[in-house]
Write an enzyme that holds these catalytic residues in place. Structure first.
Site, PDB file in Angstrom:
ATOM      1  N   GLY A 189       0.834  -1.201   0.000  1.00  0.00           N
ATOM      2  CA  GLY A 189       0.000   0.000   0.000  1.00  0.00           C
ATOM      3  C   GLY A 189       0.862   1.242   0.000  1.00  0.00           C
ATOM      4  O   GLY A 189       0.481   2.281   0.541  1.00  0.00           O
ATOM      5  N   GLY A 219      -0.199   4.974  -1.033  1.00  0.00           N
ATOM      6  CA  GLY A 219      -1.011   5.829  -0.169  1.00  0.00           C
ATOM      7  C   GLY A 219      -0.161   6.767   0.655  1.00  0.00           C
ATOM      8  O   GLY A 219       1.064   6.599   0.754  1.00  0.00           O
ATOM      9  N   VAL A 279      -0.012   7.297   3.991  1.00  0.00           N
ATOM     10  CA  VAL A 279       0.628   6.686   5.156  1.00  0.00           C
ATOM     11  C   VAL A 279       1.709   5.703   4.719  1.00  0.00           C
ATOM     12  O   VAL A 279       2.818   5.679   5.263  1.00  0.00           O
ATOM     13  CB  VAL A 279      -0.411   5.978   6.045  1.00  0.00           C
ATOM     14  CG1 VAL A 279       0.278   5.142   7.124  1.00  0.00           C
ATOM     15  CG2 VAL A 279      -1.330   7.004   6.702  1.00  0.00           C
ATOM     16  N   VAL A 286      -1.695  -1.924   9.555  1.00  0.00           N
ATOM     17  CA  VAL A 286      -1.975  -0.511   9.796  1.00  0.00           C
ATOM     18  C   VAL A 286      -3.367  -0.130   9.284  1.00  0.00           C
ATOM     19  O   VAL A 286      -3.989   0.804   9.766  1.00  0.00           O
ATOM     20  CB  VAL A 286      -0.900   0.380   9.133  1.00  0.00           C
ATOM     21  CG1 VAL A 286      -1.181   1.864   9.352  1.00  0.00           C
ATOM     22  CG2 VAL A 286       0.489   0.013   9.650  1.00  0.00           C
ATOM     23  N   HIS A 316      -8.613   1.106  19.082  1.00  0.00           N
ATOM     24  CA  HIS A 316      -8.152   2.317  18.402  1.00  0.00           C
ATOM     25  C   HIS A 316      -9.412   2.956  17.815  1.00  0.00           C
ATOM     26  O   HIS A 316      -9.816   2.681  16.694  1.00  0.00           O
ATOM     27  CB  HIS A 316      -7.151   1.982  17.297  1.00  0.00           C
ATOM     28  CG  HIS A 316      -6.776   3.174  16.451  1.00  0.00           C
ATOM     29  ND1 HIS A 316      -6.192   4.302  16.992  1.00  0.00           N
ATOM     30  CD2 HIS A 316      -6.919   3.416  15.123  1.00  0.00           C
ATOM     31  CE1 HIS A 316      -5.978   5.177  16.022  1.00  0.00           C
ATOM     32  NE2 HIS A 316      -6.419   4.668  14.886  1.00  0.00           N
TER      33      HIS A 316
END
Length: 315
Positions: A7, A10, A12, A120, A177
């Site tokens: 990923g 992206g 992040v 994540v 979270h």
């Protein structure tokens, strides 16, 4: 050491990849994206090389859409998924991300079964459970970013409130979270002194502080469109702790089997000892009665939501 970031196209993912490269602890960094984003991560790699040269850091960076290239990775960071947007419901985010995470987790198990998988993608507690189930890997080698970033945010807010260097603050957030996070105020300290013993503790608005931590990510997204630096450095903290076998106690999303308050069958943010083998120990902790009740509630909410996502996404 070899680290792969799934990923990486992206915000992040790309920011985390650069943070990791800057640590100068890697031999190889693999950036993975879907085929349609391959050109973008090739551009990311070119940009990273230019920046790293300024600090005389050399890392071999590979951009690919082929999961076979994760083979031999010590750590794999999974950030893939649709981006969280203002007003998006938890289910709107969870179902498509569960399918994406499951697909990549199976690939990790096939090509890098000895690696450590750090999840994540959000909602991270649920996605950690999805990755664990889909991969079939050991629970100590599959865990999520969890409340590590929340803990850093609370640490920052406390330091600013008491006008003290952030390094003096020791605090931790556990649980979900999300809305059901549990700040461990009872064991929070500044300079080794419990927070409750500070003379101006009575002026500390705990409820407001907790709400600020809960809404911090959404506020950043509303103001600038995405969170980048905070998650990236939190990810880097965890990965370098693994690579250097530092055995730090960090708050990550881990699969519980009764280690804390008898909670089992769910992934939640808890304090763990992290080293080269991933989670080496889930740390049993003592909490106030309020914190225990809040943690049990968090477990109930996340477990129910996880089961709902598993059914809807057919995991």
């Amino acid at each position: 050491m070899k680290v792969s970031v799934i990923g990486a196209s992206g915000k992040v993912g790309s920011a985390a990849a650069f943070c990791l490269a800057e640590e100068n602890a890697l031999r190889e960094l693999v950036l993975i994206s879907r085929e349609e984003s391959l050109d973008k991560i090739k551009g990311e790699a070119m940009d990273m090389y230019d920046a790293l040269a300024a600090n005389d850091i050399h890392v071999d960076i590979k951009s690919t859409s082929n999961m076979e290239d994760v083979a031999g990775s010590d750590v794999i960071v999974l950030t893939a998924g649709i981006a969280r947007e203002p007003g998006m419901s938890r289910m709107d985010l969870a179902i498509p991300n569960a399918k994406i995470v499951a697909e990549y987790a199976r690939g990790v198990a096939e090509y890098a079964p000895e690696s450590i998988l750090l999840v994540v993608s959000n909602p991270v507690d649920v996605m950690t459970h999805v990755a664990l189930k889909a991969s079939g890997m050991d629970k100590n080698r599959v865990f999520g970013l969890g409340n590590h970033l929340d803990s850093l945010r609370l640490k920052t807010f406390i330091a600013r409130h008491f006008n003290i260097n952030v390094s003096e603050v020791r605090t931790r957030v556990i649980g979900e979270h999300g809305a059901h996070m549990v700040p461990l105020i009872s064991s929070t300290s500044i300079g080794g002194i419990l927070l409750k013993y500070f003379s101006n503790y009575k002026d500390f608005d705990i409820i407001n502080m907790v709400e600020k931590v809960k809404s911090a990510g959404e506020e950043v997204i509303t103001r600038k469109g995405a969170t980048e630096y905070g998650p990236a450095y939190a990810i880097s903290n965890i990965v370098t702790t693994i690579l250097n076998n530092e055995k730090k106690i960090l708050t990550v999303s881990a699969y519980l089997e009764g280690e804390i308050e008898g909670i089992e069958g769910v992934c939640l943010g808890v304090p763990v000892k992290v080293g080269e083998n991933g989670i080496e120990e889930i740390i049993p902790i003592k909490m106030s009665k309020y914190e225990i009740n809040a943690f049990i509630k968090a477990a109930e909410v996340v477990k129910n939501f996880t089961e709902e996502v598993f059914r809807a996404a057919e995991i």
